[in-house]
Design a protein around this motif. Structure first.
Motif, mmCIF file in Angstrom:
data_model
loop_
_atom_site.group_PDB
_atom_site.id
_atom_site.type_symbol
_atom_site.label_atom_id
_atom_site.label_comp_id
_atom_site.label_asym_id
_atom_site.label_seq_id
_atom_site.Cartn_x
_atom_site.Cartn_y
_atom_site.Cartn_z
ATOM 1 N N VAL A 116 0.845 -1.191 0.000
ATOM 2 C CA VAL A 116 0.000 0.000 0.000
ATOM 3 C C VAL A 116 0.883 1.245 0.000
ATOM 4 O O VAL A 116 2.040 1.203 0.429
ATOM 5 N N ALA A 117 0.320 2.341 -0.498
ATOM 6 C CA ALA A 117 1.057 3.605 -0.555
ATOM 7 C C ALA A 117 0.087 4.763 -0.441
ATOM 8 O O ALA A 117 -1.086 4.652 -0.810
ATOM 9 N N ILE A 118 0.585 5.892 0.080
ATOM 10 C CA ILE A 118 -0.179 7.137 0.139
ATOM 11 C C ILE A 118 0.635 8.212 -0.561
ATOM 12 O O ILE A 118 1.788 8.472 -0.195
ATOM 13 N N LEU A 119 0.032 8.831 -1.565
ATOM 14 C CA LEU A 119 0.659 9.912 -2.320
ATOM 15 C C LEU A 119 -0.017 11.232 -1.952
ATOM 16 O O LEU A 119 -1.235 11.291 -1.772
ATOM 17 N N SER A 120 0.778 12.290 -1.844
ATOM 18 C CA SER A 120 0.258 13.610 -1.512
ATOM 19 C C SER A 120 0.818 14.631 -2.493
ATOM 20 O O SER A 120 2.039 14.746 -2.677
ATOM 21 N N ARG A 121 -0.071 15.366 -3.132
ATOM 22 C CA ARG A 121 0.333 16.310 -4.164
ATOM 23 C C ARG A 121 1.071 17.507 -3.568
ATOM 24 O O ARG A 121 0.603 18.138 -2.610
ATOM 25 N N ASP A 122 2.233 17.809 -4.118
ATOM 26 C CA ASP A 122 3.052 18.960 -3.721
ATOM 27 C C ASP A 122 3.475 18.939 -2.253
ATOM 28 O O ASP A 122 3.780 19.983 -1.680
ATOM 29 N N SER A 123 3.485 17.781 -1.633
ATOM 30 C CA SER A 123 3.876 17.704 -0.230
ATOM 31 C C SER A 123 4.213 16.265 0.130
ATOM 32 O O SER A 123 3.912 15.335 -0.619
ATOM 33 N N ASP A 124 4.825 16.092 1.287
ATOM 34 C CA ASP A 124 5.123 14.754 1.790
ATOM 35 C C ASP A 124 4.105 14.365 2.849
ATOM 36 O O ASP A 124 3.938 15.106 3.834
ATOM 37 N N PRO A 125 3.421 13.243 2.695
ATOM 38 C CA PRO A 125 2.529 12.790 3.757
ATOM 39 C C PRO A 125 3.333 12.449 5.008
ATOM 40 O O PRO A 125 4.468 11.968 4.915
ATOM 41 N N ILE A 126 2.741 12.701 6.156
ATOM 42 C CA ILE A 126 3.417 12.436 7.425
ATOM 43 C C ILE A 126 2.875 11.134 7.990
ATOM 44 O O ILE A 126 1.717 11.059 8.416
ATOM 45 N N GLU A 127 3.693 10.118 7.993
ATOM 46 C CA GLU A 127 3.245 8.783 8.417
ATOM 47 C C GLU A 127 2.886 8.759 9.895
ATOM 48 O O GLU A 127 3.625 9.270 10.741
ATOM 49 N N SER A 128 1.724 8.142 10.213
ATOM 50 C CA SER A 128 1.297 7.997 11.598
ATOM 51 C C SER A 128 1.158 6.533 12.016
ATOM 52 O O SER A 128 1.170 6.233 13.197
ATOM 53 N N ARG A 129 1.024 5.625 11.054
ATOM 54 C CA ARG A 129 0.940 4.202 11.386
ATOM 55 C C ARG A 129 1.299 3.360 10.180
ATOM 56 O O ARG A 129 0.917 3.683 9.055
ATOM 57 N N ARG A 130 2.010 2.255 10.454
ATOM 58 C CA ARG A 130 2.389 1.290 9.418
ATOM 59 C C ARG A 130 1.964 -0.087 9.917
ATOM 60 O O ARG A 130 2.563 -0.655 10.819
ATOM 61 N N GLY A 131 0.883 -0.601 9.341
ATOM 62 C CA GLY A 131 0.329 -1.870 9.783
ATOM 63 C C GLY A 131 -0.699 -1.689 10.876
ATOM 64 O O GLY A 131 -0.625 -0.737 11.668
ATOM 65 N N LEU A 132 -1.662 -2.601 10.918
ATOM 66 C CA LEU A 132 -2.686 -2.541 11.961
ATOM 67 C C LEU A 132 -2.142 -3.041 13.284
ATOM 68 O O LEU A 132 -1.336 -3.983 13.309
ATOM 69 N N PRO A 133 -2.586 -2.473 14.386
ATOM 70 C CA PRO A 133 -2.199 -3.012 15.685
ATOM 71 C C PRO A 133 -2.946 -4.315 15.967
ATOM 72 O O PRO A 133 -3.952 -4.613 15.333
ATOM 73 N N GLY A 134 -2.425 -5.078 16.908
ATOM 74 C CA GLY A 134 -3.159 -6.242 17.378
ATOM 75 C C GLY A 134 -2.622 -7.581 16.955
ATOM 76 O O GLY A 134 -3.100 -8.624 17.413
ATOM 77 N N ALA A 135 -1.624 -7.623 16.046
ATOM 78 C CA ALA A 135 -1.055 -8.898 15.605
ATOM 79 C C ALA A 135 0.378 -8.672 15.150
ATOM 80 O O ALA A 135 0.635 -8.365 13.986
ATOM 81 N N ARG A 136 1.329 -8.821 16.060
ATOM 82 C CA ARG A 136 2.727 -8.540 15.751
ATOM 83 C C ARG A 136 3.302 -9.503 14.713
ATOM 84 O O ARG A 136 4.282 -9.190 14.040
ATOM 85 N N ASP A 137 2.699 -10.682 14.584
ATOM 86 C CA ASP A 137 3.221 -11.678 13.661
ATOM 87 C C ASP A 137 2.648 -11.538 12.253
ATOM 88 O O ASP A 137 2.987 -12.314 11.353
ATOM 89 N N ASP A 138 1.781 -10.537 12.032
ATOM 90 C CA ASP A 138 1.193 -10.332 10.704
ATOM 91 C C ASP A 138 2.192 -9.584 9.832
ATOM 92 O O ASP A 138 2.466 -8.403 10.046
ATOM 93 N N GLU A 139 2.726 -10.272 8.823
ATOM 94 C CA GLU A 139 3.746 -9.687 7.971
ATOM 95 C C GLU A 139 3.189 -9.166 6.649
ATOM 96 O O GLU A 139 3.949 -8.689 5.802
ATOM 97 N N GLN A 140 1.889 -9.228 6.448
ATOM 98 C CA GLN A 140 1.306 -8.775 5.192
ATOM 99 C C GLN A 140 1.155 -7.250 5.189
ATOM 100 O O GLN A 140 0.651 -6.661 6.148
ATOM 101 N N SER A 141 1.568 -6.629 4.090
ATOM 102 C CA SER A 141 1.562 -5.162 3.974
ATOM 103 C C SER A 141 0.196 -4.705 3.476
ATOM 104 O O SER A 141 -0.045 -4.640 2.260
ATOM 105 N N ARG A 142 -0.669 -4.344 4.412
ATOM 106 C CA ARG A 142 -2.054 -4.050 4.044
ATOM 107 C C ARG A 142 -2.605 -2.743 4.619
ATOM 108 O O ARG A 142 -3.714 -2.345 4.264
#
Length: 285
Positions: free
Chosen positions: A75-101
């Motif tokens: 997954v990706a987030i694109l922002s026009r004329d600016s850089d998006p500020i990341e606040s979370r990478r991956g859902l909480p609740g399952a540390r063993d989940d390696e799928q990028s969703r």
């Protein structure tokens, strides 16, 4: 990528399952140049982080964050004329989940959650169990975002067809598919029950709107589609919704993704009204 000092008054946010960002990069760049969304959420990158075409994305006028995975997901987030500020990478609740969703960021004055919800096929089975467990985790996280009172958009490929009557061309041949199962739809309804607004359905309450047409049985030329790409709005953004649509022309390109970009337009400068504006804007063809 320099940061824009002031957010646009008319904010266009889109979601697009590109189905391979390297193989369909030309389509993505053509769409960005023509439609110029302020924020674009991408799914199914099918590329490792090192393979993300950030140079081409920058040349198109967009900053980006991304969470890749070899051959699948991403997954990706694109922002026009600016850089998006990341606040979370991956859902909480399952540390063993390696799928990028799941990826989340702040851009242009809103928080955007970009998701690629598991397909779940074949069902029953472990893939469907994973889908339902992922949705449970997403429900918990979404509730926290909604309760925060921040302006939030949850955009992506949800792999859920909400209804048989308006969200699919004909449910008969899909009855056993994970996208239409009662358990999947029950969790979708639980998400809406938190208070989220289904943007397209709000503006088109009685119209069939499709965002996905698979490659089989001549589905695209026959407009035999499904609505599985959704943009959900928090209470803070619901009154600002002005337009929504599907950029169907992208699906008509040679060797296109089986999804078309789906978008909303928010009026961030207007005084917030008590109700969503009734005016509808025609979808692009």
């Amino acid at each position: 990528m320099p940061t824009r000092k002031d957010a646009p008054r008319k904010l266009r946010i889109a979601t697009f399952n590109v189905n391979g960002i390297r193989s369909r990069l030309a389509h993505l760049l053509q769409w960005l140049a023509k439609e110029q969304p302020d924020i674009a959420c991408l799914q199914e990158l099918k590329a490792v982080d090192e393979g993300f075409p950030i140079g081409e994305i920058h040349d198109a006028g967009y900053g980006a964050i991304w969470h890749g995975q070899r051959s699948w997901n991403g997954v990706a987030i694109l922002s026009r004329d600016s850089d998006p500020i990341e606040s979370r990478r991956g859902l909480p609740g399952a540390r063993d989940d390696e799928q990028s969703r799941y990826l989340e960021a702040a851009a242009h004055g809103v928080i955007v959650g970009c998701l690629y919800l598991p397909n779940g096929n074949p069902q029953p089975g472990p893939k469907f169990d994973y889908k339902l467990a992922w949705m449970d985790r997403f429900l918990k996280h979404a509730q926290g975002l909604f309760d925060s009172k921040h302006p939030v958009v949850l955009a992506g490929d949800y792999n859920v067809v909400p209804t048989d009557d308006l969200d699919i061309y004909d449910p008969k041949s899909w009855k056993k598919d994970a996208l239409l199962q009662p358990e999947s739809r029950e969790k979708w309804r639980a998400l809406l029950a938190q208070g989220w607004t289904d943007a397209l359905r709000t503006l088109y309450p009685d119209e069939k709107v499709f965002t996905f047409w698979d490659y089989f049985r001549n589905h695209w030329p026959r407009n035999a589609g499904l609505r599985i790409d959704h943009l959900l709005l928090s209470d803070e953004l619901r009154p600002r919704l002005r337009a929504a649509g599907v950029d169907r022309w992208v699906r008509d390109l040679k060797s296109a993704s089986d999804h078309a970009p789906t978008w909303i337009e928010l009026d961030m400068g207007a005084k917030v009204a008590k109700k969503v504006a009734k005016k509808k804007v025609a979808r692009k063809v």
